[in-house]
Design an enzyme around this catalytic site. Structure first.
Site, PDB file in Angstrom:
ATOM      1  N   LYS A  80      62.155  43.275  17.680  1.00 56.21           N
ATOM      2  CA  LYS A  80      62.670  44.482  18.772  1.00 56.21           C
ATOM      3  C   LYS A  80      64.327  45.194  18.175  1.00 56.21           C
ATOM      4  CE  LYS A  80      64.597  44.732  22.598  1.00 56.21           C
ATOM      5  NZ  LYS A  80      65.234  46.075  23.864  1.00 56.21           N
ATOM      6  N   ASN A  81      65.187  44.748  18.630  1.00 56.27           N
ATOM      7  CA  ASN A  81      66.757  44.892  18.225  1.00 56.27           C
ATOM      8  C   ASN A  81      67.146  45.102  16.795  1.00 56.27           C
ATOM      9  OD1 ASN A  81      66.983  45.195  21.299  1.00 56.27           O
ATOM     10  ND2 ASN A  81      68.107  43.743  21.059  1.00 56.27           N
ATOM     11  N   ARG A  84      68.567  53.535  24.918  1.00 55.25           N
ATOM     12  CA  ARG A  84      69.921  53.421  24.337  1.00 55.25           C
ATOM     13  C   ARG A  84      70.380  53.251  23.129  1.00 55.25           C
ATOM     14  NH1 ARG A  84      74.810  52.365  27.087  1.00 55.25           N
ATOM     15  NH2 ARG A  84      76.393  51.058  25.628  1.00 55.25           N
ATOM     16  N   CYS A 108      71.489  53.252  32.694  1.00 56.99           N
ATOM     17  CA  CYS A 108      71.223  52.717  32.025  1.00 56.99           C
ATOM     18  C   CYS A 108      70.784  51.876  33.286  1.00 56.99           C
ATOM     19  CB  CYS A 108      71.192  51.677  31.065  1.00 56.99           C
ATOM     20  SG  CYS A 108      71.363  49.565  30.587  1.00 56.99           S
ATOM     21  N   ARG A 113      77.544  50.355  30.561  1.00 56.72           N
ATOM     22  CA  ARG A 113      77.685  50.329  29.302  1.00 56.72           C
ATOM     23  C   ARG A 113      78.319  51.136  28.141  1.00 56.72           C
ATOM     24  NH1 ARG A 113      71.192  48.264  28.229  1.00 56.72           N
ATOM     25  NH2 ARG A 113      72.627  47.507  26.187  1.00 56.72           N
ATOM     26  N   PRO A 114      79.706  50.902  28.569  1.00 56.69           N
ATOM     27  CA  PRO A 114      80.481  52.530  28.216  1.00 56.69           C
ATOM     28  C   PRO A 114      80.011  52.365  26.034  1.00 56.69           C
ATOM     29  CG  PRO A 114      81.483  50.697  28.309  1.00 56.69           C
ATOM     30  CD  PRO A 114      80.594  50.101  28.849  1.00 56.69           C
ATOM     31  N   ILE A 115      79.759  53.193  25.238  1.00 55.34           N
ATOM     32  CA  ILE A 115      80.889  53.314  24.165  1.00 55.34           C
ATOM     33  C   ILE A 115      81.817  53.129  23.644  1.00 55.34           C
ATOM     34  CG2 ILE A 115      77.521  53.979  23.972  1.00 55.34           C
ATOM     35  CD1 ILE A 115      78.481  56.688  23.310  1.00 55.34           C
ATOM     36  N   ASP A 116      83.006  53.459  24.104  1.00 55.93           N
ATOM     37  CA  ASP A 116      84.187  53.228  23.579  1.00 55.93           C
ATOM     38  C   ASP A 116      84.412  52.852  22.274  1.00 55.93           C
ATOM     39  OD1 ASP A 116      84.401  50.764  25.785  1.00 55.93           O
ATOM     40  OD2 ASP A 116      85.749  51.229  24.901  1.00 55.93           O
ATOM     41  N   GLN A 117      83.827  51.950  22.151  1.00 50.50           N
ATOM     42  CA  GLN A 117      84.245  51.230  21.152  1.00 50.50           C
ATOM     43  C   GLN A 117      83.144  51.779  20.204  1.00 50.50           C
ATOM     44  OE1 GLN A 117      86.153  48.875  20.835  1.00 50.50           O
ATOM     45  NE2 GLN A 117      86.454  49.147  23.021  1.00 50.50           N
ATOM     46  N   ASP A 126      70.603  37.698  26.890  1.00 52.03           N
ATOM     47  CA  ASP A 126      69.206  38.990  26.733  1.00 52.03           C
ATOM     48  C   ASP A 126      67.590  37.042  27.580  1.00 52.03           C
ATOM     49  OD1 ASP A 126      69.390  40.438  26.261  1.00 52.03           O
ATOM     50  OD2 ASP A 126      69.466  41.095  24.105  1.00 52.03           O
ATOM     51  N   ILE A 172      78.394  38.803  29.928  1.00 43.27           N
ATOM     52  CA  ILE A 172      78.350  40.336  28.783  1.00 43.27           C
ATOM     53  C   ILE A 172      78.102  41.551  30.009  1.00 43.27           C
ATOM     54  CG2 ILE A 172      76.918  40.591  26.955  1.00 43.27           C
ATOM     55  CD1 ILE A 172      78.617  38.302  25.879  1.00 43.27           C
ATOM     56  N   ARG A 194      57.911  47.560  27.034  1.00 45.89           N
ATOM     57  CA  ARG A 194      59.697  48.157  26.252  1.00 45.89           C
ATOM     58  C   ARG A 194      60.028  46.720  24.611  1.00 45.89           C
ATOM     59  NH1 ARG A 194      63.811  48.474  29.126  1.00 45.89           N
ATOM     60  NH2 ARG A 194      64.551  48.189  26.712  1.00 45.89           N
TER      61      ARG A 194
END
Ligand code: EPU
Length: 433
Positions: A22-23, A94, A118, A123-127, A308, A330, A400
């Site tokens: 999936k990922n 996401r 979420c 779960r930031p997206i700063d990176q 996961d 994580i 999902r």
């Protein structure tokens, strides 16, 4: 609304075929936006997250033709620079943030609704943003949308050190850098199998990416990427979930269509619990006959033990002999399944990132609620080893990311069925992870 009804206590016997990852699919499908010409993607898992991603691609103007259950052809010739990934779709998943990297690479500009709230915690997206800025983009979040625009004609290669080994940021920066001017170096990059799969896909289209699978990835920008054919790798976590299922229920199953190397971090842990495993070229056999032993787990980026898989293996530990300690390093909200396991009699104490599991001889079936994808998988794993009937609600979370989980488990002798219910207690929510 659907629920799964599971009568526990049946040992599992037979074989299970694993679907595509999936990922990896969620990264490779948006990456097709970079190709001039058609991309034929094989081994796509039939799961709702992938269906949502295909809808997002259609929504921005790509032509998506489903050749069969697991193969699509995508032609992104009709996608325009001004196409916007709308809130209603982006909030559902996401991974819609990969549209930012892909649009920036192709058009030098992207407008994507901020990925949805979420349920795995902050779960930031700063990176991701730090990476885009280093490549020469201005990035702003306005009115719920991420707006990213290249400052010059196109993006320029740069050196980027990730503060956390983020899978999403690594993939997004690769996407943005693949057609930038010059060399991009990502240090402290994520090494997960799906990062490698996406890089292999892009390389097969003409990209120049070296080092994927290590923490130092070098991307030399290319002017043009072409279409082609690519098959997605097998799903490491789906395979690990069935390995946990047989560890819980007992019996012996062979899991086909896997890359055993990707499973080593899971195999080693299940052996510590008392399962026996045997590795073949593209399969692994897992057997559990005796009782389970305690084990400690700490989740880490690949090749460490995956976050996961933490809920599913923790579910096995609830009926192991002795006390186990889990450290979730994580995600910061990945113990919400614990309250549901407690309904089945499990003894678990959670304090921040640590859970202490006191094993008991048996769990008993109960009505429970899946609150996210892997939490739902953990409840199934627990139910298969429990005595009596468990009814799992919120199964849309499970669907999902697991293709035909009911059919696959029934084939190996599990007593599991999907049934419609009007039970108002099984309230669905729409959060995704
Ligand atoms: N992080 C930051 N800043 C960022 C990005 C991440 O601080 O800009 C932090 C996160 O808060 C988290 C850690 O870094 O604590 C790792 O996050 P990562 O970016 O690696 O996660 P992700 O890319 O959002 C993917 C998977 C998840 C999986 C994680 C970890 C996809 C679509 N999702 O998420 O999969 O848990 O990596 O391996 O690839 C699942 O399949 O059930 C699932 C949740």
């Amino acid at each position: 609304m659907t629920q799964y009804v599971i009568n526990g206590g049946n040992p599992l016997h037979g074989t299970i075929n694993i679907s595509g990852a999936k990922n990896a699919a969620l990264a490779i499908l948006p990456a097709t936006l970079l190709a001039e010409g058609e991309c034929r993607i094989e081994n796509i898992p039939q799961v709702t997250d992938v269906a949502v991603m295909l809808d997002i691609l259609r929504g921005v103007g790509a032509s998506v033709t489903q050749l069969d259950d697991h193969t699509v052809v995508i032609d992104s010739g009709g996608v325009r620079a001004e196409s916007v990934a709308p809130y209603e779709q982006a909030r559902r998943m996401r991974a819609s943030y990969y549209l930012i990297g892909a649009f920036l690479a192709r058009f030098g500009a992207a407008q994507v609704a901020m990925p949805g709230g979420c349920n795995l915690g902050v779960r930031p997206i700063d990176q991701h943003i730090k990476g885009f800025e280093a490549l020469g983009a201005d990035v702003q979040v306005k009115a719920g949308f991420v707006h990213a625009n290249a400052r010059g004609e196109c993006l320029s290669g740069s050196n980027i050190y990730l503060d956390v080994q983020s899978v999403g940021a690594t993939i997004n920066i690769i996407l943005a850098a693949v057609m930038a001017d010059g060399l991009t170096v990502i240090e402290n990059a994520a090494r997960e199998p799906h990062v490698v799969d996406m890089a292999n896909f892009l390389n097969s289209m003409g990209a120049n990416i070296k080092g994927a699978g290590t923490d130092l990835i070098k991307i030399r920008g290319t002017k043009r990427l072409t279409g082609g054919s690519y098959a997605i790798i097998p799903d490491q976590i789906e395979a690990g979930t069935y390995m946990a299922a047989v560890t819980s229920a007992g019996g012996e199953i062979t899991i086909n269509n896997v890359i055993p190397k990707h499973l080593e971090c899971i195999t080693a842990k299940l052996e510590e619990l008392g399962a026996e495993t045997e590795e073949f070229d593209e399969a692994v056999t897992v057997r559990r006959t005796g009782s389970l032993r305690k084990a400690n787990i700490k989740t880490l980026p690949y090749p460490g033990f995956p976050t996961d898989m933490q809920p599913q293996v923790s579910a096995c530990l609830t009926f192991a002999e002795g006390t186990s300690m889990i450290t979730e390093s994580i995600s910061d909200n990945r113990y919400r399944y614990v309250d549901e396991l407690k309904r089945m009699g499990a003894r678990v104490q959670v304090d921040g990132k640590v859970a202490v599991i006191e094993g008991i001889r048996r769990l008993s079936g109960a009505p429970v609620q899946a609150c996210d994808l892997r939490a739902g998988a953990a409840l199934i794993v627990a139910a298969l080893g429990a005595q009596g009937t468990t009814k799992v609600g919120g199964v849309f979370h499970i669907e999902r990311g697991y293709e035909d989980i009911v059919g696959k488990l029934r084939n190996v002798g599990a007593d599991i069925r999907a049934e419609d219910t009007n039970d108002p207690n099984l309230l669905a929510n729409t959060q995704t992870g």
